[in-house]
Design a protein around this motif. Structure first.
Motif, PDB file in Angstrom:
ATOM      1  N   ILE A   1       9.227 -21.350  -8.077  1.00 57.81           N
ATOM      2  CA  ILE A   1       8.452 -22.429  -8.194  1.00 57.81           C
ATOM      3  C   ILE A   1       7.030 -22.309  -8.643  1.00 57.81           C
ATOM      4  O   ILE A   1       6.488 -21.485  -8.064  1.00 57.81           O
ATOM      5  N   PRO A   2       6.548 -22.974  -9.821  1.00 56.19           N
ATOM      6  CA  PRO A   2       5.068 -22.593 -10.210  1.00 56.19           C
ATOM      7  C   PRO A   2       4.144 -23.036  -9.012  1.00 56.19           C
ATOM      8  O   PRO A   2       4.253 -24.206  -8.392  1.00 56.19           O
ATOM      9  N   VAL A   3       3.221 -22.419  -8.948  1.00 57.79           N
ATOM     10  CA  VAL A   3       2.289 -22.730  -7.587  1.00 57.79           C
ATOM     11  C   VAL A   3       0.757 -22.599  -8.178  1.00 57.79           C
ATOM     12  O   VAL A   3       0.711 -21.666  -8.981  1.00 57.79           O
ATOM     13  N   ARG A   4       0.223 -23.258  -7.670  1.00 61.92           N
ATOM     14  CA  ARG A   4      -1.219 -23.204  -7.733  1.00 61.92           C
ATOM     15  C   ARG A   4      -2.304 -23.165  -6.518  1.00 61.92           C
ATOM     16  O   ARG A   4      -1.725 -24.051  -5.562  1.00 61.92           O
ATOM     17  N   THR A   5      -3.275 -22.618  -6.592  1.00 62.11           N
ATOM     18  CA  THR A   5      -4.297 -22.579  -5.404  1.00 62.11           C
ATOM     19  C   THR A   5      -5.767 -22.862  -5.513  1.00 62.11           C
ATOM     20  O   THR A   5      -6.603 -21.975  -5.335  1.00 62.11           O
ATOM     21  N   PRO A   6      -5.940 -23.929  -6.021  1.00 60.86           N
ATOM     22  CA  PRO A   6      -7.363 -24.114  -6.338  1.00 60.86           C
ATOM     23  C   PRO A   6      -8.061 -24.600  -5.085  1.00 60.86           C
ATOM     24  O   PRO A   6      -7.518 -25.066  -4.167  1.00 60.86           O
ATOM     25  N   LYS A   7      -9.426 -24.321  -5.098  1.00 59.47           N
ATOM     26  CA  LYS A   7     -10.091 -24.764  -3.948  1.00 59.47           C
ATOM     27  C   LYS A   7     -10.435 -26.101  -3.711  1.00 59.47           C
ATOM     28  O   LYS A   7     -10.467 -26.692  -2.617  1.00 59.47           O
ATOM     29  N   ARG A   8     -10.476 -26.819  -4.802  1.00 54.30           N
ATOM     30  CA  ARG A   8     -10.355 -28.116  -5.011  1.00 54.30           C
ATOM     31  C   ARG A   8      -9.573 -29.071  -6.016  1.00 54.30           C
ATOM     32  O   ARG A   8      -9.494 -27.925  -6.979  1.00 54.30           O
ATOM     33  N   LEU A   9      -9.356 -29.990  -5.999  1.00 53.94           N
ATOM     34  CA  LEU A   9      -8.703 -30.627  -7.147  1.00 53.94           C
ATOM     35  C   LEU A   9      -9.613 -31.414  -8.008  1.00 53.94           C
ATOM     36  O   LEU A   9      -9.711 -32.460  -7.972  1.00 53.94           O
ATOM     37  N   ASN A  10     -10.146 -30.606  -8.829  1.00 52.11           N
ATOM     38  CA  ASN A  10     -11.141 -30.965 -10.027  1.00 52.11           C
ATOM     39  C   ASN A  10     -10.546 -31.831 -11.064  1.00 52.11           C
ATOM     40  O   ASN A  10      -9.130 -31.951 -10.962  1.00 52.11           O
ATOM     41  N   ASP A  11     -11.165 -32.311 -12.209  1.00 52.73           N
ATOM     42  CA  ASP A  11     -10.692 -32.933 -12.995  1.00 52.73           C
ATOM     43  C   ASP A  11      -9.544 -32.031 -14.012  1.00 52.73           C
ATOM     44  O   ASP A  11      -8.578 -32.839 -14.331  1.00 52.73           O
ATOM     45  N   ASP A  12      -9.949 -31.091 -14.192  1.00 49.73           N
ATOM     46  CA  ASP A  12      -8.982 -29.756 -14.919  1.00 49.73           C
ATOM     47  C   ASP A  12      -7.555 -29.799 -14.102  1.00 49.73           C
ATOM     48  O   ASP A  12      -6.497 -29.990 -14.440  1.00 49.73           O
TER      49      ASP A  12
END
Length: 284
Positions: A57-68
């Motif tokens: 499953i594609p996974v993302r780990t941003p520190k915050r959900l910014n505009d990008d």
């Protein structure tokens, strides 16, 4: 009929168990948003990131959900959002996007114990029950309509970790029982009773300081609410800090913080004695 496209926001053991349940249900998970583990935190739960990767499953780990990140999320054409103990603020464009709605698991029986550290607070306050709630996510945290709840017992000897695991399995059961209705858009919703709402804020390590003027049961509840894997309850004596990891209240009378016995270690409180079963000395 094809199953709807689900984006999951998840972390901690609740996130791990609920994600595994979605995988078992063969849900159409198009992406998982989670967090990288904090090196300064005692990590006692399984990795949502690894579970996602193990299931391709594609996974993302941003520190915050910014505009990008929001732009990427919208590009997934999500039809349902599910949040399981995700720690970052989920912005309104994300909540409003899926046609089937956005739902969150909260580790308490809403409207009681809105806010942070709800399991720790419940143990500290001497509650005898708590649970998990599946509810609609709104801009105001923990206030959306309730889709499902499951109650769990808090035993007098339970630590916050014990209760957290009970709540985590209750959350998994809620997802197992309701995933079909969520995917079909057939969830029955009940508004929260605002007159019954309570709110508790986040807890910091320094909130573990013991107030010996409280009675023995209250001190005991603090200890079991913040013992391992949490930062712990402590007291300072003669320039040294002592963490009490296990204890039990017992009968007796003494002045608050007075040591009346060293074997066993018995300490006076505002009502009764505390029998210390595990203690650790640290430098301040």
């Amino acid at each position: 009929m094809n199953k709807p496209r689900i984006v999951v926001f998840a972390y901690s053991e609740v996130g791990a168990l609920c994600l595994e349940e979605l995988v078992r249900a063969k849900s159409n998970i198009v992406c998982v948003f989670t967090h990288e583990d904090d090196p300064d935190e005692e990590i006692w739960f399984r990795s949502v990131k690894k579970i996602a990767e193990d299931n391709n499953i594609p996974v993302r780990t941003p520190k915050r959900l910014n505009d990008d990140e929001v732009k990427y999320f919208l590009s997934l054409d999500p039809e349902l959002v599910l949040s399981f103990y995700y720690r970052a603020l989920i912005p309104k464009p994300v909540l409003d996007a899926p046609r089937l709605g956005s739902f969150n698991i909260h580790g308490a029986l809403l409207p009681k114990y809105r806010g942070r550290a709800c399991v720790n607070w419940a143990v500290l306050n001497g509650e005898t029950k708590t649970g998990a709630t599946l509810h609609v996510m709104t801009e105001k945290a923990d206030r959306g309509d309730i889709a499902a709840q499951k109650e769990v017992e808090i035993s007098f000897t339970d630590t916050a970790h014990d209760v957290f695991m009970k709540v985590a399995y209750a959350a998994r059961d809620i997802i197992a029982d309701n995933i079909s209705a969520l995917e079909e858009g057939k969830v029955s919703l009940t508004p929260q009773d605002e007159s019954q709402a309570t709110y508790f804020g986040r807890r910091r390590p320094e909130d573990g300081r013991i107030d010996w003027n409280k009675n023995a049961v209250e001190v005991y509840n603090l200890i079991r609410a913040v013992t391992h894997p949490f930062p712990g309850a402590f007291t300072d004596i003669d320039g040294k800090r002592y963490y009490i990891w296990r204890a039990e209240p017992t009968e007796g009378t003494a002045k608050p913080a007075e040591v009346v016995s060293r074997s066993p270690l018995l300490i006076g409180t505002g009502g009764g004695l505390l029998k210390v079963l595990e203690i650790e000395e640290r430098k301040i």
